[in-house]
Design an enzyme around this catalytic site. Structure first.
Site, mmCIF file in Angstrom:
data_model
loop_
_atom_site.group_PDB
_atom_site.id
_atom_site.type_symbol
_atom_site.label_atom_id
_atom_site.label_comp_id
_atom_site.label_asym_id
_atom_site.label_seq_id
_atom_site.Cartn_x
_atom_site.Cartn_y
_atom_site.Cartn_z
ATOM 1 N N CYS A 111 23.558 -14.076 24.795
ATOM 2 C CA CYS A 111 23.358 -12.690 25.250
ATOM 3 C C CYS A 111 24.507 -12.188 26.113
ATOM 4 C CB CYS A 111 22.027 -12.566 25.973
ATOM 5 S SG CYS A 111 20.656 -12.905 24.871
ATOM 6 N N HIS A 252 22.252 -6.184 29.859
ATOM 7 C CA HIS A 252 21.731 -6.823 28.654
ATOM 8 C C HIS A 252 20.234 -6.530 28.572
ATOM 9 C CE1 HIS A 252 20.688 -9.486 25.526
ATOM 10 N NE2 HIS A 252 19.975 -10.274 26.314
ATOM 11 N N ASN A 282 15.603 -7.088 21.888
ATOM 12 C CA ASN A 282 16.791 -7.839 22.319
ATOM 13 C C ASN A 282 17.657 -8.142 21.099
ATOM 14 O OD1 ASN A 282 18.663 -9.640 23.250
ATOM 15 N ND2 ASN A 282 17.204 -11.013 24.261
HETATM 16 N N1 COA Z 1 1.292 -11.640 23.068
HETATM 17 C C1 COA Z 1 0.263 -12.015 23.843
HETATM 18 N N2 COA Z 1 0.335 -13.039 24.690
HETATM 19 C C2 COA Z 1 1.496 -13.704 24.758
HETATM 20 C C3 COA Z 1 2.598 -13.371 23.976
HETATM 21 C C4 COA Z 1 2.456 -12.291 23.112
HETATM 22 N N3 COA Z 1 3.468 -11.867 22.305
HETATM 23 N N4 COA Z 1 3.608 -14.217 24.268
HETATM 24 C C5 COA Z 1 3.148 -15.068 25.194
HETATM 25 N N5 COA Z 1 1.875 -14.766 25.492
HETATM 26 C C6 COA Z 1 0.976 -15.424 26.435
HETATM 27 C C7 COA Z 1 1.355 -16.861 26.729
HETATM 28 O O1 COA Z 1 0.880 -17.700 25.704
HETATM 29 C C8 COA Z 1 0.670 -17.075 28.036
HETATM 30 O O2 COA Z 1 -0.694 -17.357 27.802
HETATM 31 P P1 COA Z 1 -1.468 -18.443 28.676
HETATM 32 O O3 COA Z 1 -1.406 -17.933 30.087
HETATM 33 O O4 COA Z 1 -2.820 -18.426 28.074
HETATM 34 O O5 COA Z 1 -0.721 -19.713 28.470
HETATM 35 C C9 COA Z 1 0.777 -15.725 28.719
HETATM 36 O O6 COA Z 1 1.043 -14.768 27.685
HETATM 37 C C10 COA Z 1 1.880 -15.653 29.743
HETATM 38 O O7 COA Z 1 3.011 -16.229 29.168
HETATM 39 P P2 COA Z 1 4.388 -16.291 29.932
HETATM 40 O O8 COA Z 1 5.417 -16.975 29.102
HETATM 41 O O9 COA Z 1 4.145 -16.791 31.302
HETATM 42 O O10 COA Z 1 4.696 -14.730 30.013
HETATM 43 P P3 COA Z 1 5.830 -13.996 30.760
HETATM 44 O O11 COA Z 1 5.270 -12.983 31.622
HETATM 45 O O12 COA Z 1 6.828 -14.965 31.338
HETATM 46 O O13 COA Z 1 6.562 -13.228 29.561
HETATM 47 C C11 COA Z 1 8.538 -13.443 28.233
HETATM 48 C C12 COA Z 1 7.121 -13.947 28.497
HETATM 49 C C13 COA Z 1 9.176 -14.280 27.126
HETATM 50 C C14 COA Z 1 8.443 -11.989 27.777
HETATM 51 C C15 COA Z 1 9.358 -13.537 29.528
HETATM 52 O O14 COA Z 1 9.206 -14.815 30.085
HETATM 53 C C16 COA Z 1 10.829 -13.281 29.321
HETATM 54 O O15 COA Z 1 11.245 -12.154 29.106
HETATM 55 N N6 COA Z 1 11.667 -14.302 29.486
HETATM 56 C C17 COA Z 1 13.106 -14.143 29.506
HETATM 57 C C18 COA Z 1 13.678 -13.814 28.191
HETATM 58 C C19 COA Z 1 15.164 -13.770 28.344
HETATM 59 O O16 COA Z 1 15.707 -13.202 29.262
HETATM 60 N N7 COA Z 1 15.892 -14.405 27.466
HETATM 61 C C20 COA Z 1 17.310 -14.549 27.731
HETATM 62 C C21 COA Z 1 18.115 -13.798 26.901
HETATM 63 S S1 COA Z 1 17.832 -14.104 25.223
#
Ligand code: COA
Length: 327
Positions: A111, A252, A282
Site C-alpha cells: 500500500c 492511503h 482499498n
Molecule cells: N462482516 C461482518 N463481520 C465481520 C466482517 C465482515 N465483513 N469481517 C470481520 N467481521 C467480524 C470478525 O469476525 C469479528 O467477529 P468476532 O468478534 O465474532 O470474532 C468482528 O467482526 C470484529 O473483527 P475485527 O477484525 O476485530 O474488526 P475490526 O474492527 O478490526 O475491523 C478490519 C476489521 C479488517 C476492517 C480492520 O481491522 C482494518 O481495517 N484493518 C487494517 C487494514 C489495513 O490497514 N490494511 C493495510 C493496508 S492493506
C-alpha cells in the site's frame, strides 16, 4: 530543481460491486462494512490483468501532457499484483503502449508502493537519470483476495493511477520532502504465503488457500493508525507546517477510521482530506494517485497547494511525502 507531477490520470474498471453483493453469500452486512471501514462499493476487473488497468490511465496521462510514447524515458510500476512474477509489469506496459526508448522496473511496497515509487522516480529525474518517469500505481486486488473470507473480501478493489514525473520549472513547487520507513517485524500480519521462492506453488498451497491475502486485521489496524499519523505529523514538524498551511492530506485508503485518526492527529478537518474509499475500497498502490487525479479533474487542486501524501502497508512499509502542487 525538485521533481514534480506534471500530469495525472486514473482508471477504475466499470463493474461495480456494492456491499449488498457480499450480503448475498457471506455472513456480513452493509451496516458492518460501512461502520467498520467506510466502504460502500468497489470495482473489480472481470477480464485482464493489472497492466490492463494501467494502460487506459497511462494513455490519458500522456495525452493530458501532450506527450507521445517515444518521449517516455522510464516506466515504474508499483504493484503487489503484477501480471506475472516475471517479466516485470513495466515491460508489459512498455510493450502495450508501444514505448520505444524506455527502461523501467516494478517496485513492491504494497500500500506504500506509489509513495516509495514517487520518491524513487523523483530522485531519478532530479539526478538526470531520466527526463521523465511514467509512474504507475496499480493493483488488481481481486486476483489475490479470498472471496470466501468476509474479513478481507469486502476490503479491496481494483484500479490504477498514473502520474508523469518531470523536473519542476519552479524551485518552490514539486516533491519537496519525504520520510519513508520499513519494518519487517510487521511482515507476519499481512502477507501472501505461497507462490514465492519460500513456498512455491503446490497442490497443498492451493488447498490451504495460501495464494490469497493473509491479514490479521486488528494488528495491522493498530500499527497503521500509529504509523500513518506519526509520520504525517513528523513531516509537518520537519517542514514547519501548521494545520492551516495544508491544503490536503492525501492518505492511503485502507480504512476510513485510519484516515480519520491521521487527520485528527494532524489537526486538520475532513474537508481537507481526500477520500475515495467509499466508492473504490482499498486499491493498494492506486489509492493515492487516483485521489490526486480525481481531485485535480474536479478542479479542487490549485498550483501551490501544500499536500501531505501518507501511506501504510504490508511489510510493514509506511511514509509521507510533502509536495507543493504544480499543475
Ligand atoms: N462482516 C461482518 N463481520 C465481520 C466482517 C465482515 N465483513 N469481517 C470481520 N467481521 C467480524 C470478525 O469476525 C469479528 O467477529 P468476532 O468478534 O465474532 O470474532 C468482528 O467482526 C470484529 O473483527 P475485527 O477484525 O476485530 O474488526 P475490526 O474492527 O478490526 O475491523 C478490519 C476489521 C479488517 C476492517 C480492520 O481491522 C482494518 O481495517 N484493518 C487494517 C487494514 C489495513 O490497514 N490494511 C493495510 C493496508 S492493506
Amino acid at each position: 530543481m525538485p521533481a514534480t507531477i506534471t500530469s495525472i490520470a486514473h482508471y477504475f474498471p466499470p463493474d461495480v460491486y456494492t456491499n449488498e453483493y457480499f450480503e448475498q453469500y457471506l455472513d456480513t452486512s452493509d451496516e458492518w462494512i460501512t461502520e467498520r471501514t467506510g466502504i460502500k462499493e468497489r470495482r473489480f476487473l472481470k477480464e485482464g490483468a493489472t497492466s490492463d488497468l494501467i494502460v487506459p490511465a497511462a494513455k490519458l496521462c500522456l495525452e493530458r501532457r501532450g506527450m507521445k510514447p517515444e518521449d517516455v524515458d522510464c516506466i515504474i510500476v508499483a504493484t503487489v499484483t503484477p501480471d506475472h512474477m516475471f517479466p516485470a509489469t513495466a515491460c508489459v506496459v512498455q510493450n502495450k503502449l508501444g514505448i520505444p526508448n524506455a527502461w523501467g522496473f516494478d517496485l513492491s511496497a504494497a500500500c506504500s508502493g506509489f509513495l516509495f515509487a514517487l520518491v524513487t522516480a523523483a530522485k531519478i529525474v532530479e539526478s538526470g537519470g531520466a527526463r521523465n518517469v511514467l509512474l504507475c500505481g496499480a493493483d488488481k486486488m481481486s486476483a489475490i483476495v479470498d472471496f470466501e473470507d468476509r474479513a478481507q473480501a469486502v476490503l479491496f478493489g481494483d484500479g490504477a493511477g498514473v502520474a508523469l514525473i518531470e523536473k519542476s520549472d519552479d524551485p518552490n513547487l514539486g516533491i519537496l520532502d519525504h520520510i519513508l520507513y520499513i519494518d519487517g517485524e510487521g511482515g507476519k500480519y499481512l502477507y501472501q504465503a505461497a507462490g514465492g521462492s519460500a513456498k512455491p506453488a503446490s497442490i497443498e498451497t492451493v488447498k490451504n488457500r495460501e495464494h490469497y491475502i493473509h491479514q490479521e486485521g486488528q494488528a495491522v489496524f493498530k500499527a497503521a493508525v500509529k504509523g500513518m499519523a506519526d509520520v504525517s505529523v513528523e513531516i509537518m514538524e520537519k517542514n514547519n507546517l501548521t494545520k492551516d498551511d495544508i491544503a490536503y492530506l492525501v492518505p492511503h485508503q485502507a480504512n476510513l477510521r485510519i484516515i480519520t485518526a491521521t487527520a485528527q492527529r494532524m489537526g486538520i478537518s475532513m474537508d481537507k482530506v481526500m477520500v475515495n474509499i467509499d466508492k473504490y475500497a482499498n486499491t493498494t498502490a492506486a489509492t493515492i494517485p487516483s485521489c490526486l487525479s480525481q481531485w485535480w479533474e474536479a478542479g479542487k487542486l490549485k498550483k501551490g497547494d501544500n499536500l501531505i501524501l501518507a501511506s501504510f502497508g504490508a511489510g510493514f512499509t509506511w511514509g509521507a511525502v510533502y509536495m507543493k502542487w504544480s499543475m
